[in-house]
Design an enzyme around this catalytic site. Sequence first.
Site, PDB file in Angstrom:
ATOM      1  N   GLU A   1       1.010  -0.905  -0.232  1.00 49.11           N
ATOM      2  CA  GLU A   1       0.255   0.223   0.060  1.00 49.11           C
ATOM      3  C   GLU A   1       1.502   1.133   0.187  1.00 49.11           C
ATOM      4  O   GLU A   1       0.462   2.374  -0.877  1.00 49.11           O
ATOM      5  CB  GLU A   1      -0.990   0.359   1.941  1.00 49.11           C
ATOM      6  CG  GLU A   1      -1.970  -1.174   0.820  1.00 49.11           C
ATOM      7  CD  GLU A   1      -3.552  -0.816   0.349  1.00 49.11           C
ATOM      8  OE1 GLU A   1      -3.102   0.145  -0.342  1.00 49.11           O
ATOM      9  OE2 GLU A   1      -3.867  -1.820  -0.412  1.00 49.11           O
TER      10      GLU A   1
ATOM     11  N   SER B   1     -53.313 -22.781  34.832  1.00 48.56           N
ATOM     12  CA  SER B   1     -53.463 -23.938  36.231  1.00 48.56           C
ATOM     13  C   SER B   1     -52.367 -24.208  37.170  1.00 48.56           C
ATOM     14  O   SER B   1     -51.595 -24.295  37.863  1.00 48.56           O
ATOM     15  CB  SER B   1     -53.709 -25.801  35.380  1.00 48.56           C
ATOM     16  OG  SER B   1     -55.108 -25.472  36.034  1.00 48.56           O
TER      17      SER B   1
END
Length: 772
Positions: A190, A467
């Site tokens: 780079e 229940s």
Amino acid sequence: MKKTASPKKTPRKRSAKGGRKPWFWKLFVRLSLIGLVLLAGWTVYLDAVVTSRFEGRRFEVPSRVYARPLELYDGASVSAGALERELELAGYRGDGSGAAGTYRRNGGQFRIHTRGFRFNDGEEPRRSLSLSIFGDRVQQFAVVEGPSSPIVRLEPAQIGGIYPAHNEDRVLVELEQVPELFRNTLMAVEDREFYDHFGIAPLSIARAMLANIRAGEIVQGGSTLTQQLVKNLFLTRDQTLLRKGNEALMSLLLEFHYRKDDILETYMNEVYVGQAGTRAIHGFGLASQFYYGESISDLAPHQIAMLVGLVKGPSYYNPRQNPERARSRRNLVLGVMAEAGLISEQEASRARGQPLGVTGRASWSENRYPAYIDLVRRHLARDYRQEDLQSEGLRIFTTLNPSIQYAAEFAVSDTLNSLDERVEGKLESAMVVTSRDSGEVLALVGGRDPKFAGFNRAVDAWRPIGSLVKPFVYLTALQNPDQYTLVTPVKDEAFSLVFDDGRRWQPKNYDGEERGEVPLHRALSRSYNLPTVRVGLDVGVEAVKTTLQNFGMTGDISEYPSMLLGSVAMTPVTVAQIYQGLATSGFNTPLRTIRQVTDSGGEALTRYSLKVEQVADAAAVHLVQYAMQEAMQEGTGRSAYRTVPEELTLAGKTGTTDDGRDSWFAGFSGDLLAVTWVGRDDNGPTSLSGATGALPVWSRFMSRVPQHGFSPVVPDGVEYHWVNSEKAALTDEHCENARYMPFIVGSEPDIEATCGGSIERRLRSWFEGVFE
């Protein structure tokens, strides 16, 4: 005639050389001065932009959320399939290459090469492990390489993160952590003159153009690393002269203020290298984990080449999606490395022969368990600000057990698919699994699609529990042993209540039948409504409400008698909370999803230790546990044993609301507590009850997880007696209808019911015992 002189014309003066007029220069000078002033002002502004970003916090680092670490040792409970899934979840590769983060499986034989992990209580080093799994247990466990230890913790899988609003994800690395080969490769590709230029490098641009012409493609960038960093941090990707001018100016300013190493380190943490859904992968520190499951300090040359090559085009060269294109790019970078003398030609040749070697899927990916992470975030919100969670890089260690989570998700999706044909409308479900002893939330499913990050039914679906409330009604009664025991007869007969406003309420049993008087334990295990309401009205609705609140119910509770049949609404997590107290003999244990939070450096910030508070008499809870075990053996939960092994003792309770709108089941083994809800989001009716909807999901889950049966310790103050519960009388072990039942000391029946032929039965039993 006098000649008059005509006036002479004065010759017009010519402008200075070149023929230009003075006003032009004045204007030029003035414009130049204005331009310089504007440029100076703009430069001051850009300088402020650059320095403010670099002087402050440069990056927002997301918090990482981890599953619990898997501990391996001789006797550890884990199946071979579950171990392999956990390894894959943590990003291990099954190629058997012998590198860290790989494993090899041959049937039940495993060879695992761990990566090591830094826990708060110490470093878990790399090791090579050998083990076998037989009968869902680890055997022949041995450390083949690395420090010896009888117990080894695998690094925990990252199961999610709490990301900044812009969804950038990164793992910060310091320059010293990055191998020299990596840094040199990056600069060779780079920016070869990085340490020599002052931010911009005209010669580098020319050199890059020449290299690209020779290669026939783009192999070097013209911009310096500083320019790339400026573009990534401050500017857009627009190709305009203004943007390029700003880029050059800001690069000069950056180089003026900061050291080269500082700029290079920032670049390595900022560069974009991939995408995972909506999450952007930034920096080589995360990239090494994302693609290879490795620390950046452990990368091989071919891996370094691949990551550096990705800078040019992370999507175009994505090694998971475009492997051939990525391989070509990697090999090209390897050539640059050899040309620059970073590696030899032989090393480059060997590296070209390496496979890409990326993990099958990213070990650091999107939240895989959105419902669970949702609950984690709610728990974190008690102690941490959202902005800190999104930016401080915290490490959050949760209680999630990936194997149990997998079993829960499978049970929900597979069972609902089989129930769909029996129900109109779309069924949904939720499931919560906790550790029975500690209250740690091991798994959480928010819907039939566990990957959907939407409505979290486990946390937000407030539904009547039916229940499921009955154990708390009877617990309230059984805490008064002078009035109630498990054999106390209660009426199973219809009755009506008329309120002050004239309204009438007439409860009924689910099956519409009435049975006269029944013993209390049977009323609970068979889930009869009429006895429950009678007992609840006798002890008082307010008292039952207090019991629910003591066990962790925090929402509104109606004081109407219908509450005694479960009209009270709760979420599955709330149900798990109140049932946790039943499973732990009356000790309220707040549910936990987090064990510990550390900072990014591993220092502990918060530990979430076990908290226990006794909220009910352990003796009374033991009686309720007995009835809930009976429900599994003889009552409404007995169909579970079509799926789970008979030797696995369980305790549980069904719950159903009107027209089957809500189907519930809550129960526990010796290790786990699980709550399941099944119903429709539109609250529409179904043909399902607790036993036919939620229980199949629950039992399918329980059948897939290795665990121990429920065998509670008999608390002080409880004694077992042989009784005839129909007659509420003590009896002989060998009599018909004899049951061995617990009683709070002093509350056992004071009458006896003898049976004929007891001596004959005893003799027969004695001989049977001799010859067994």
